[in-house]
Design a protein around this motif. Structure first.
Motif, PDB file in Angstrom:
ATOM      1  N   UNK A 313       3.521  -9.202 -10.958  1.00 14.45           N
ATOM      2  CA  UNK A 313       2.687 -10.134 -11.708  1.00 14.45           C
ATOM      3  C   UNK A 313       1.540 -10.654 -10.857  1.00 14.45           C
ATOM      4  N   UNK A 314       1.218 -11.937 -11.044  1.00 16.31           N
ATOM      5  CA  UNK A 314       0.137 -12.553 -10.279  1.00 16.31           C
ATOM      6  C   UNK A 314       0.608 -13.778  -9.512  1.00 16.31           C
ATOM      7  N   UNK A 315       1.923 -13.937  -9.381  1.00 14.29           N
ATOM      8  CA  UNK A 315       2.474 -15.135  -8.753  1.00 14.29           C
ATOM      9  C   UNK A 315       2.738 -14.907  -7.266  1.00 14.29           C
ATOM     10  N   UNK A 316       2.240 -15.819  -6.451  1.00 13.56           N
ATOM     11  CA  UNK A 316       2.550 -15.847  -5.024  1.00 13.56           C
ATOM     12  C   UNK A 316       2.953 -17.275  -4.674  1.00 13.56           C
ATOM     13  N   UNK A 317       3.659 -17.435  -3.562  1.00  8.40           N
ATOM     14  CA  UNK A 317       4.169 -18.758  -3.201  1.00  8.40           C
ATOM     15  C   UNK A 317       3.735 -19.134  -1.784  1.00  8.40           C
ATOM     16  N   UNK A 318       3.523 -20.424  -1.520  1.00  3.29           N
ATOM     17  CA  UNK A 318       3.180 -20.869  -0.162  1.00  3.29           C
ATOM     18  C   UNK A 318       4.246 -20.420   0.831  1.00  3.29           C
ATOM     19  N   UNK A 319       3.779 -19.912   1.974  1.00  2.00           N
ATOM     20  CA  UNK A 319       4.706 -19.440   3.000  1.00  2.00           C
ATOM     21  C   UNK A 319       4.969 -17.948   2.924  1.00  2.00           C
ATOM     22  N   UNK A 320       4.646 -17.340   1.789  1.00  2.00           N
ATOM     23  CA  UNK A 320       4.838 -15.891   1.632  1.00  2.00           C
ATOM     24  C   UNK A 320       3.841 -15.154   2.522  1.00  2.00           C
ATOM     25  N   UNK A 321       4.295 -14.087   3.189  1.00  2.00           N
ATOM     26  CA  UNK A 321       3.423 -13.291   4.043  1.00  2.00           C
ATOM     27  C   UNK A 321       3.026 -12.014   3.308  1.00  2.00           C
ATOM     28  N   UNK A 322       1.736 -11.803   3.178  1.00  2.00           N
ATOM     29  CA  UNK A 322       1.222 -10.643   2.452  1.00  2.00           C
ATOM     30  C   UNK A 322       0.559  -9.674   3.409  1.00  2.00           C
ATOM     31  N   UNK A 323       0.863  -8.393   3.215  1.00  2.00           N
ATOM     32  CA  UNK A 323       0.172  -7.344   3.966  1.00  2.00           C
ATOM     33  C   UNK A 323      -1.179  -7.124   3.297  1.00  2.00           C
ATOM     34  N   UNK A 324      -2.251  -7.106   4.095  1.00  2.00           N
ATOM     35  CA  UNK A 324      -3.601  -7.026   3.532  1.00  2.00           C
ATOM     36  C   UNK A 324      -4.355  -5.767   3.947  1.00  2.00           C
ATOM     37  N   UNK A 325      -3.700  -4.875   4.654  1.00  2.00           N
ATOM     38  CA  UNK A 325      -4.341  -3.587   5.010  1.00  2.00           C
ATOM     39  C   UNK A 325      -3.271  -2.595   5.395  1.00  2.00           C
TER      40      UNK A 325
END
Length: 325
Positions: A313-325
């Motif tokens: 979906x489009x939900x993310x939460x504070x503290x979540x680590x996202x890979x960006x590359x």
């Protein structure tokens, strides 16, 4: 007439008694149970996430086993005086910094100037009876996992022993949910140190000299842990070593009778890990962030950002680590 008055009075009295009886009955039904009959709900300190996939992959442990560790954990709390309910735990950053400082003690040389180290593995011990690696040494998600995790299953011997002869230099409890929880560090006198973390309890003190195979404590689920396991680390003058290059954990033995640690080889292995880590960029979500904002920051599309992180979906939460590359 007098008889009629008596009957009327009797009827009124009977009605009043019935009302009182109904009120009393309702009060009795609504009244709380006596204190001695109330059963308190048992508290649990299990650190399981509730996600069966994560728990199985990270620790390979049953909930029964986690509760067993909780019981062992509570036995030592009064003895060591730390991690009490009324005492605030350190932050994760403080726990990580403290642990890094502990493992860096005595590090006075770089790998480029260190001599070779030869280990006689015929006198060494695998630190746990477990034969299942639940998390290997290496890159895990977005950071290095600097040890080997051995899952501790229900009914299995959880005794943790010293891998090599050495002196206890640290006995520490970072808390129930922070860092490595209860851990012990041994100095083996040749630049080699080992760490045993997430213990339920320990049986050693700082300054104790242990022979290889001597008991350190009981494996558990303390600290930042999702199930009972031993986190085992090795360092040579402060430089990390993959324990699986020394021990064959699945077989409960060693890779060879004599193992020589080549500083240049350790340096090359570490360089490869750092090169791989540098290929990926990560972002820790803050309050107010959205996928579009993060995607613009790293010059990628929202679709690609979601693909890299398996987001539906489009939900993310504070503290979540996202890979960006």
């Amino acid at each position: 007439m007098r008889l009629f008055g008596s009957l009327l009075l009797f009827a009124l009295l009977f009605s009043a008694c019935a009302v009182d009886k109904n009120v009393a009955q309702k009060a009795l039904e609504n009244a709380p149970a006596p204190q001695e009959n109330q059963i308190a709900q048992p508290e649990t300190e299990s650190e399981f996430t509730g996600n069966d996939i994560i728990d199985e992959a990270d620790a390979g442990n049953s909930e029964i086993a986690a509760n067993d560790v909780t019981a062992a954990d509570s036995d030592i709390e009064e003895a060591d005086g730390e991690d009490s309910d009324g005492e605030a735990e350190m932050s994760q950053e403080e726990a990580d910094a403290e642990l890094a400082a502990d493992m860096a003690e005595g590090d006075s040389a770089s790998l480029q100037t260190l001599p070779k180290l030869t280990l006689d593995m015929t006198t060494a011990f695998v630190p746990t009876a477990s034969r299942r690696i639940s998390a290997p040494y290496g890159i895990r998600t977005y950071r290095m996992h600097r040890g080997v995790d051995m899952g501790l299953c229900h009914g299995e011997d959880r005794t943790i022993v010293a891998a090599f002869t050495g002196v206890v230099t640290k006995v520490r409890n970072q808390g129930r949910r922070k860092g490595y929880g209860k851990y012990v560090i041994l100095d083996h006198g040749n630049g080699l140190t080992t760490l045993y973390a997430h213990l339920a309890s320990w049986k050693v003190n700082v300054g104790d000299t242990l022979q290889a195979g001597d008991t350190i404590g009981v494996g558990g689920n303390t600290g930042r842990s999702f199930g009972a396991h031993l986190h085992f680390e090795m360092k040579y003058h402060g430089n990390y070593i993959d324990p699986s290059s020394i021990f064959n954990f699945e077989e409960g033995t060693f890779q060879s009778a004599l193992i020589t640690l080549e500083p240049q080889q350790l340096l090359a292995v570490e360089g490869e890990y750092q090169k791989e880590l540098s290929k990926h960029r990560y972002y820790k979500v803050r309050r107010g962030d959205c996928l579009g904002k993060i995607a613009r920051k790293y010059g990628i599309s929202v679709t690609r950002l979601k693909q890299l992180n398996g987001i539906k979906g489009n939900t993310i939460r504070p503290g979540q680590v996202l890979r960006c590359s």
